[in-house]
Design a protein around this motif. Structure first.
Motif, short mmCIF file in Angstrom:
data_model
loop_
_atom_site.label_atom_id
_atom_site.label_comp_id
_atom_site.label_asym_id
_atom_site.label_seq_id
_atom_site.Cartn_x
_atom_site.Cartn_y
_atom_site.Cartn_z
N TYR A 76 -63.96 14.28 -40.09
CA TYR A 76 -64.70 14.11 -41.15
C TYR A 76 -64.30 15.50 -42.04
CZ TYR A 76 -66.61 9.62 -40.90
OH TYR A 76 -66.27 8.10 -40.36
N GLY A 77 -64.50 15.73 -43.42
CA GLY A 77 -65.10 16.85 -43.68
C GLY A 77 -65.54 17.30 -45.08
N VAL A 78 -66.52 18.43 -44.59
CA VAL A 78 -67.63 17.96 -44.87
C VAL A 78 -67.63 18.98 -46.38
CG1 VAL A 78 -70.64 18.86 -45.39
CG2 VAL A 78 -69.51 17.43 -43.70
N ASP A 79 -68.15 19.20 -47.35
CA ASP A 79 -67.55 19.74 -48.74
C ASP A 79 -69.19 20.62 -48.82
OD1 ASP A 79 -66.93 21.25 -50.95
OD2 ASP A 79 -66.90 19.77 -51.77
N PHE A 80 -69.14 21.99 -48.92
CA PHE A 80 -70.59 22.97 -48.86
C PHE A 80 -70.28 23.56 -49.90
CE2 PHE A 80 -71.21 21.72 -44.67
CZ PHE A 80 -72.25 22.84 -44.44
N THR A 81 -69.21 23.09 -51.00
CA THR A 81 -68.51 24.31 -52.10
C THR A 81 -69.74 24.07 -53.34
OG1 THR A 81 -66.34 23.46 -52.03
CG2 THR A 81 -67.39 24.61 -53.81
N THR A 112 -57.54 23.50 -46.95
CA THR A 112 -58.02 22.97 -47.53
C THR A 112 -58.02 21.90 -47.88
OG1 THR A 112 -55.70 22.68 -49.13
CG2 THR A 112 -56.94 24.29 -49.61
N PHE A 113 -58.98 20.68 -48.30
CA PHE A 113 -58.66 19.05 -47.19
C PHE A 113 -59.04 18.75 -48.50
CE2 PHE A 113 -62.85 20.28 -45.82
CZ PHE A 113 -63.72 19.66 -46.72
N GLU A 114 -59.32 17.51 -49.45
CA GLU A 114 -59.71 16.40 -50.37
C GLU A 114 -61.30 15.66 -49.87
OE1 GLU A 114 -58.58 12.58 -52.79
OE2 GLU A 114 -56.84 13.39 -52.57
N ASN A 115 -62.42 15.85 -50.91
CA ASN A 115 -63.52 15.68 -50.87
C ASN A 115 -63.84 14.40 -50.93
OD1 ASN A 115 -64.02 15.88 -53.67
ND2 ASN A 115 -65.26 17.29 -53.75
N GLY A 116 -64.61 13.23 -50.85
CA GLY A 116 -64.73 12.48 -51.70
C GLY A 116 -64.49 12.13 -52.99
N ASP A 117 -64.88 13.34 -54.16
CA ASP A 117 -63.88 12.95 -55.64
C ASP A 117 -62.86 13.04 -55.26
OD1 ASP A 117 -67.33 12.20 -55.88
OD2 ASP A 117 -67.85 14.50 -55.70
N GLY A 118 -62.57 13.30 -54.19
CA GLY A 118 -61.19 13.95 -54.93
C GLY A 118 -60.88 15.54 -55.22
N GLU A 119 -61.84 16.30 -55.15
CA GLU A 119 -61.47 17.75 -55.64
C GLU A 119 -61.21 18.29 -54.05
OE1 GLU A 119 -65.11 18.45 -57.07
OE2 GLU A 119 -64.64 17.64 -59.34
N MET A 120 -60.23 19.18 -54.64
CA MET A 120 -59.79 19.76 -53.25
C MET A 120 -61.60 21.03 -53.16
SD MET A 120 -56.75 18.49 -52.21
CE MET A 120 -56.92 19.26 -50.84
N VAL A 121 -60.72 20.77 -51.46
CA VAL A 121 -62.50 22.12 -51.04
C VAL A 121 -61.46 23.40 -50.45
CG1 VAL A 121 -63.91 22.33 -49.56
CG2 VAL A 121 -63.73 20.03 -50.23
N ALA A 122 -61.77 24.38 -51.53
CA ALA A 122 -60.54 25.93 -50.56
C ALA A 122 -61.29 26.49 -49.09
CB ALA A 122 -61.37 26.90 -51.69
N THR A 136 -64.95 20.99 -40.52
CA THR A 136 -64.25 19.50 -40.35
C THR A 136 -65.06 19.50 -38.64
OG1 THR A 136 -62.52 20.69 -39.76
CG2 THR A 136 -62.15 19.99 -41.65
N VAL A 137 -64.94 18.06 -39.15
CA VAL A 137 -65.76 17.43 -37.20
C VAL A 137 -65.23 16.09 -37.59
CG1 VAL A 137 -67.75 16.72 -38.63
CG2 VAL A 137 -67.78 17.30 -36.46
N ARG A 138 -64.60 16.15 -36.31
CA ARG A 138 -63.63 14.68 -35.63
C ARG A 138 -65.47 13.56 -34.89
NH1 ARG A 138 -59.63 11.84 -34.49
NH2 ARG A 138 -58.92 10.76 -33.43
#
Length: 93
Positions: A1-6, A41-51, A57-59
């Motif tokens: 999973y990718g967790v966006d802290f932005t 970078t990875f794509e968050n759940g809203d389709g935006e790129m996380v810098a 990230t965590v499995r």
């Protein structure tokens, strides 16, 4: 999973190299890997790129179908803040 802290971070604030922590509830039968500040970078759940430096990230494995989980991720920042992000996860069959 990718967790966006932005949304938690100030304009020039980044997550630090200190090891983030991650846990899940319920935890029975679930394995949570070693979380890390994102180095790409990875794509968050809203389709935006996380810098880079703005997410973790965590499995996660061993989830059970039709069960709802909450993934809790905690990380320190370059501005001496510590943030916790809660991520609901529903495992569908």
């Amino acid at each position: 999973y990718g967790v966006d802290f932005t949304p938690c971070l100030g304009a020039s604030e980044n997550l630090t190299g200190q090891t983030p922590t991650a846990s899940i509830n319920p935890s029975t039968g679930v394995t949570v890997g070693s979380p890390a500040v994102n180095s790409s970078t990875f794509e968050n759940g809203d389709g935006e790129m996380v810098a880079v430096g703005k997410g973790v990230t965590v499995r996660v494995s061993g989830l059970t179908a039709t069960t709802e989980y909450v993934l809790k991720v905690k990380c320190a920042t370059s501005a001496s803040n510590t943030f916790v992000v809660l991520c609901p996860i529903r495992c569908e069959a």
